[in-house]
Write a protein that holds these residues in place. Structure first.
Motif, PDB file in Angstrom:
ATOM      1  N   VAL A 113       0.884  -1.164   0.000  1.00 57.74           N
ATOM      2  CA  VAL A 113       0.000   0.000   0.000  1.00 57.74           C
ATOM      3  C   VAL A 113       0.924   1.217   0.000  1.00 57.74           C
ATOM      4  N   ASN A 114       1.074   1.827  -1.165  1.00 53.79           N
ATOM      5  CA  ASN A 114       2.003   2.945  -1.314  1.00 53.79           C
ATOM      6  C   ASN A 114       1.276   4.266  -1.101  1.00 53.79           C
ATOM      7  N   CYS A 115       1.474   4.836   0.078  1.00 52.70           N
ATOM      8  CA  CYS A 115       0.856   6.118   0.416  1.00 52.70           C
ATOM      9  C   CYS A 115       1.884   7.245   0.453  1.00 52.70           C
ATOM     10  N   ALA A 116       3.150   6.916   0.211  1.00 54.17           N
ATOM     11  CA  ALA A 116       4.185   7.947   0.243  1.00 54.17           C
ATOM     12  C   ALA A 116       3.958   8.925  -0.907  1.00 54.17           C
ATOM     13  N   GLY A 117       4.107  10.182  -0.602  1.00 55.12           N
ATOM     14  CA  GLY A 117       3.956  11.184  -1.640  1.00 55.12           C
ATOM     15  C   GLY A 117       4.598  12.489  -1.234  1.00 55.12           C
ATOM     16  N   TYR A 118       4.882  13.292  -2.230  1.00 53.79           N
ATOM     17  CA  TYR A 118       5.531  14.577  -1.995  1.00 53.79           C
ATOM     18  C   TYR A 118       4.842  15.621  -2.866  1.00 53.79           C
ATOM     19  N   PRO A 119       4.255  16.657  -2.248  1.00 52.60           N
ATOM     20  CA  PRO A 119       3.522  17.644  -3.039  1.00 52.60           C
ATOM     21  C   PRO A 119       4.417  18.656  -3.735  1.00 52.60           C
ATOM     22  N   GLY A 120       5.652  18.749  -3.316  1.00 59.34           N
ATOM     23  CA  GLY A 120       6.537  19.766  -3.873  1.00 59.34           C
ATOM     24  C   GLY A 120       6.240  21.111  -3.246  1.00 59.34           C
ATOM     25  N   PRO A 121       6.875  22.138  -3.768  1.00 58.94           N
ATOM     26  CA  PRO A 121       6.672  23.470  -3.189  1.00 58.94           C
ATOM     27  C   PRO A 121       5.242  23.958  -3.438  1.00 58.94           C
ATOM     28  N   ASP A 166       8.686  30.192 -10.643  1.00 57.59           N
ATOM     29  CA  ASP A 166       9.629  30.301  -9.532  1.00 57.59           C
ATOM     30  C   ASP A 166      10.046  28.941  -8.950  1.00 57.59           C
ATOM     31  N   ILE A 167       9.474  27.885  -9.479  1.00 62.79           N
ATOM     32  CA  ILE A 167       9.808  26.545  -8.997  1.00 62.79           C
ATOM     33  C   ILE A 167      11.023  26.042  -9.755  1.00 62.79           C
ATOM     34  N   THR A 168      11.993  25.534  -9.016  1.00 61.64           N
ATOM     35  CA  THR A 168      13.231  25.071  -9.639  1.00 61.64           C
ATOM     36  C   THR A 168      13.062  23.674 -10.226  1.00 61.64           C
ATOM     37  N   TRP A 169      13.963  23.340 -11.157  1.00 61.97           N
ATOM     38  CA  TRP A 169      13.927  22.009 -11.746  1.00 61.97           C
ATOM     39  C   TRP A 169      14.121  20.938 -10.688  1.00 61.97           C
ATOM     40  N   SER A 170      14.997  21.174  -9.715  1.00 62.53           N
ATOM     41  CA  SER A 170      15.219  20.162  -8.675  1.00 62.53           C
ATOM     42  C   SER A 170      13.950  19.911  -7.863  1.00 62.53           C
ATOM     43  N   ASP A 171      13.122  20.950  -7.693  1.00 59.46           N
ATOM     44  CA  ASP A 171      11.836  20.758  -7.016  1.00 59.46           C
ATOM     45  C   ASP A 171      10.926  19.842  -7.835  1.00 59.46           C
ATOM     46  N   TYR A 172      10.845  20.115  -9.138  1.00 58.52           N
ATOM     47  CA  TYR A 172      10.036  19.258 -10.013  1.00 58.52           C
ATOM     48  C   TYR A 172      10.566  17.831 -10.016  1.00 58.52           C
ATOM     49  N   GLN A 173      11.881  17.706 -10.087  1.00 58.82           N
ATOM     50  CA  GLN A 173      12.502  16.394 -10.156  1.00 58.82           C
ATOM     51  C   GLN A 173      12.187  15.572  -8.900  1.00 58.82           C
ATOM     52  N   LYS A 174      12.219  16.185  -7.733  1.00 59.24           N
ATOM     53  CA  LYS A 174      11.925  15.460  -6.489  1.00 59.24           C
ATOM     54  C   LYS A 174      10.479  14.964  -6.487  1.00 59.24           C
ATOM     55  N   VAL A 175       9.561  15.789  -6.947  1.00 60.93           N
ATOM     56  CA  VAL A 175       8.153  15.376  -7.036  1.00 60.93           C
ATOM     57  C   VAL A 175       8.027  14.149  -7.934  1.00 60.93           C
ATOM     58  N   ILE A 176       8.677  14.180  -9.083  1.00 59.77           N
ATOM     59  CA  ILE A 176       8.608  13.065 -10.035  1.00 59.77           C
ATOM     60  C   ILE A 176       9.279  11.820  -9.456  1.00 59.77           C
TER      61      ILE A 176
END
Length: 160
Positions: A96-104, A111-121
């Protein structure tokens, strides 16, 4: 006879169920419910204190659980941990995968950096894929398994 409520008591006795994002929110509630129905729950999260608290609460209620820290955006970490769980318990009956990250949040898109997008993905997409790839061979070998991928915007909506 079923009352079609969708909340019938289902037993998970004898099953090993992995729940990610188990330190809080939907993951914690899922881990508690599944454990209360007889499964040994392996609670995973990046938040060590939170996932340990979940396990303490589950054990206090008389159910079985254990914890481990996992960053699901780390492919080798996912593969190693799932292999370790399978070796220890000789089975994995459900994920049951409930882990998630909404990002900034509260930022303009520009104003959102590529590293922010990358972490979400990495967390929300790759993590789900890597977890699935890790458990599927085990489930195929035992000719049984269930995989649930959970997505929610509750963290963004509630501001937690």
């Amino acid at each position: 006879m079923s009352n079609n409520s969708g909340f019938e008591e289902i037993s998970y006795a004898g099953q090993v169920v992995i729940v990610t994002g188990a330190a809080s929110g939907i993951g914690k509630s899922a881990a508690q419910l599944i454990a209360s129905r007889g499964a040994k729950v392996v609670c995973l999260d990046l938040n060590q204190a939170g996932v340990d608290q979940t396990v303490t609460e589950i054990k206090a209620s008389g159910s079985q659980a254990e914890s481990a820290v996992l960053d699901i955006s780390n492919q080798s970490g996912v593969m190693e941990l799932i292999a370790s769980v399978a070796k220890k318990h000789k089975q994995i009956d459900a994920l049951v995968n409930c882990a998630g990250y909404p990002g900034p949040t509260g930022k303009f898109v520009e104003d959102i950096t590529w590293s922010d997008y990358q972490k979400v993905i990495e967390v929300n997409l790759y993590g789900a894929i890597w977890l699935t790839q890790a458990v599927l061979p085990i489930m195929k070998k035992q000719k049984y398994g269930r995989i649930v991928q959970v997505a929610s915007i509750a963290d963004i909506v509630t501001g937690k």
